[in-house]
Design a protein around this motif. Structure first.
Motif, short mmCIF file in Angstrom:
data_model
loop_
_atom_site.label_atom_id
_atom_site.label_comp_id
_atom_site.label_asym_id
_atom_site.label_seq_id
_atom_site.Cartn_x
_atom_site.Cartn_y
_atom_site.Cartn_z
N ARG A 41 -3.39 8.94 -4.46
CA ARG A 41 -3.93 9.09 -3.11
C ARG A 41 -3.14 8.20 -2.14
O ARG A 41 -2.76 7.09 -2.49
CB ARG A 41 -5.42 8.71 -3.05
N THR A 63 -5.67 5.57 6.52
CA THR A 63 -5.03 5.31 7.81
C THR A 63 -6.09 5.18 8.89
O THR A 63 -7.20 5.70 8.78
CB THR A 63 -4.07 6.45 8.16
N ASP A 110 -6.98 15.46 12.15
CA ASP A 110 -6.75 16.53 11.17
C ASP A 110 -7.27 16.16 9.79
O ASP A 110 -6.93 16.79 8.80
CB ASP A 110 -5.26 16.86 11.08
N ALA A 111 -8.11 15.12 9.73
CA ALA A 111 -8.71 14.68 8.46
C ALA A 111 -10.10 14.15 8.74
O ALA A 111 -10.38 13.67 9.85
CB ALA A 111 -7.85 13.61 7.78
N ASP A 136 -16.47 15.59 9.08
CA ASP A 136 -15.50 16.45 9.76
C ASP A 136 -16.20 17.05 10.99
O ASP A 136 -16.92 18.04 10.88
CB ASP A 136 -15.03 17.54 8.81
N LEU A 190 -9.52 7.29 8.43
CA LEU A 190 -9.45 8.65 7.91
C LEU A 190 -9.48 8.66 6.39
O LEU A 190 -8.98 7.73 5.73
CB LEU A 190 -8.17 9.34 8.40
N ALA A 191 -10.06 9.70 5.85
CA ALA A 191 -10.09 9.86 4.39
C ALA A 191 -8.68 9.98 3.87
O ALA A 191 -7.87 10.74 4.41
CB ALA A 191 -10.90 11.11 4.02
N PRO A 192 -8.33 9.21 2.83
CA PRO A 192 -6.96 9.28 2.30
C PRO A 192 -6.67 10.66 1.72
O PRO A 192 -7.48 11.23 0.99
CB PRO A 192 -6.94 8.19 1.21
N ALA A 193 -5.53 11.19 2.08
CA ALA A 193 -5.14 12.51 1.59
C ALA A 193 -4.60 12.40 0.16
O ALA A 193 -3.93 11.43 -0.20
CB ALA A 193 -4.08 13.11 2.49
N GLN A 194 -4.93 13.39 -0.65
CA GLN A 194 -4.44 13.41 -2.01
C GLN A 194 -2.98 13.85 -2.03
O GLN A 194 -2.59 14.81 -1.38
CB GLN A 194 -5.28 14.36 -2.87
N GLU A 195 -2.17 13.11 -2.78
CA GLU A 195 -0.76 13.44 -2.85
C GLU A 195 -0.57 14.81 -3.50
O GLU A 195 -1.30 15.17 -4.43
CB GLU A 195 -0.01 12.38 -3.67
#
Length: 450
Positions: free
Chosen positions: A82, A86, A142-143, A205, A230-235
């Motif tokens: 992850r 941010t 966007d998250a 959201d 913001l929620a961490p984006a999954q790689e």
């Protein structure tokens, strides 16, 4: 002299045991550790290792120490990578402190751009009313938002305030997010206690967020900025692809593809040789004498364009990894031209082992006779992760060049042991028949003589 003989005998017995263990596996790979002082290591299986594996459950993959003895090991799922969380500063607007007790329609006093972002909120505090509530514009994100952080003036007098957090997509209908959260800035002598972060119970959201004070503020909040965490984006998953060559098509146009290893296939990508579209049936099986099992029936495959502008059907996602070695594509209607390319996507699995015994360590694979017993590695990893932090991982151990051991002979199942108990019972039964027959024959001879 006697003691030295015992030592020699022990060494010979140990060497013979290691040789017998090596004779049960097809090949071996030396492992090069990144950190020689680590207590646990992880090994990512390579295509060469998958090609030697015999067991569908990978039970014939073991790690041995420098003396050839197996060490505790087990396959462990790698945690999803992850990205770091941010923060982004968001536009905010003051609102009356009792806005939550009114009709809640903020759209009537707002100017909204075409993209949903707020341009202005017309608010005038009657009679010197403090703007206790806060409207946060999150339409540009966007998250999902997992937390808010308030920043106020450093000259802010000490205060403590409780808020209710709500969310909306149209500034008219509001839904509750958190009934009570607190921010504070307290001082006592040279000590200071500050809480700026408002943690949300889950990712939210929504276009807009509203903070409504639960009681009238004794000290107005000199708010300067609002940040969203913001929620961490999954790689994205780094898929590895196997591209087996097709065998000649049969009378129906069916194509059989054979892989050379027990890869954990999770994605299937079918690429046409050029522009076209069609329906295909995808099947799988593990051996020539096994039945075909349908993976996807009437699956639409298309392709149009070329180069960067190509448009193709998305890969097919399987619900669980499949290790079968044979795949068959059958067209709904006869297909002319070059056969499609079958790409099998998988994620290499990770074997974690404990650094027990003396190095160097080696990985052995490919056996129809030996089977690994999974060790309780997970509790050890949890303890090490608690000690070193959640981002800790076992040190990497990279497989080197393959060394053949027993080769194809290790992939032949062991001969079935003879059932000596059954043979013994049959022998006793035959012996009993012979004894009874002998008695009968002696009786007959006695009567004849009489």
């Amino acid at each position: 002299m006697i003691r030295s003989r015992h030592v020699v005998v022990a060494c010979l017995l140990g060497a013979s045991a290691v040789a017998a263990a090596q004779a049960e596996f097809a090949a071996q790979w030396p492992l090069a550790p990144d950190d020689p002082s680590a207590s646990a290591y992880r090994v990512e299986l390579t295509p060469e290792i998958y090609a030697r594996v015999w067991s569908p459950a990978l039970r014939d993959v073991v790690v041995v120490d420098g003396d050839g003895r197996p060490v505790p090991a087990a396959f462990v799922a790698e945690p999803a990578a992850r990205a770091a969380a941010t923060r982004r500063e968001l536009p905010w607007f003051p609102l009356p402190g009792d806005v939550g007790n009114r009709d809640g329609d903020i759209a009537a006093i707002s100017e909204i751009d075409a993209d949903g972002s707020l341009r202005r909120v017309q608010f005038r505090a009657p009679g010197g009313e403090a703007a206790g509530a806060v409207l946060v514009d999150a339409s540009a994100l966007d998250a999902p938002v997992t937390a808010l952080a308030l920043r106020w003036d450093e000259t802010q007098p000490p205060f403590e305030q409780a808020y209710r957090v709500e969310a909306s997509d149209d500034l008219r209908q509001w839904r509750g997010v958190n009934d009570e959260v607190r921010v504070l800035d307290l001082r006592r002598d040279a000590q200071r206690l500050v809480e700026r972060r408002i943690a949300l119970p889950g990712p939210v959201d929504a276009r807009y967020l509203r903070l409504t004070p639960l009681r009238a503020a004794t000290v107005p909040l000199r708010l300067q900025a609002v940040e969203a965490e913001l929620a961490p984006a999954q790689e994205p998953v780094a898929w590895h692809w196997q591209v087996p060559a097709p065998q000649p098509a049969d009378a129906r146009g069916a194509l059989v593809y054979r892989t050379d290893g027990r890869f954990p296939v999770e994605r299937i990508d079918i690429a046409l040789a050029g522009n076209g579209t069609g329906r295909w049936t995808l099947e799988r099986r593990d051996a020539d004498d096994g039945p075909w099992r349908i993976v996807a029936s009437d699956h639409v495959v298309f392709q149009a364009g070329a180069g960067a502008d190509v448009r193709r059907a998305p890969p097919l996602a399987l619900s669980a990894p499949v290790r079968d070695r044979q795949w068959r594509l059958t067209p709904a209607t006869p297909s002319h031209g070059a056969p499609p390319t079958l790409r099998l996507g998988y994620r290499p699995e990770t074997l974690v082992f404990v650094a027990e015994g003396r190095p160097p360590y080696a990985l052995q694979a490919g056996s129809a006779r030996a089977a690994r017993t999974d060790a309780p590695v997970a509790p050890l990893l949890d303890a090490l992760r608690a000690q070193h932090g959640p981002a800790w991982r076992p040190a990497a151990a990279v497989p080197g060049a393959m060394t053949p051991l027993a080769g194809e002979a290790a992939l032949q199942p062991a001969p079935q042991p003879r059932d000596w108990k059954t043979w013994t019972l049959w022998g006793v039964l035959l012996l009993g028949v012979l004894v009874v027959g002998g008695f009968a024959l002696s009786l007959l001879r006695g009567r004849t003589a009489a």
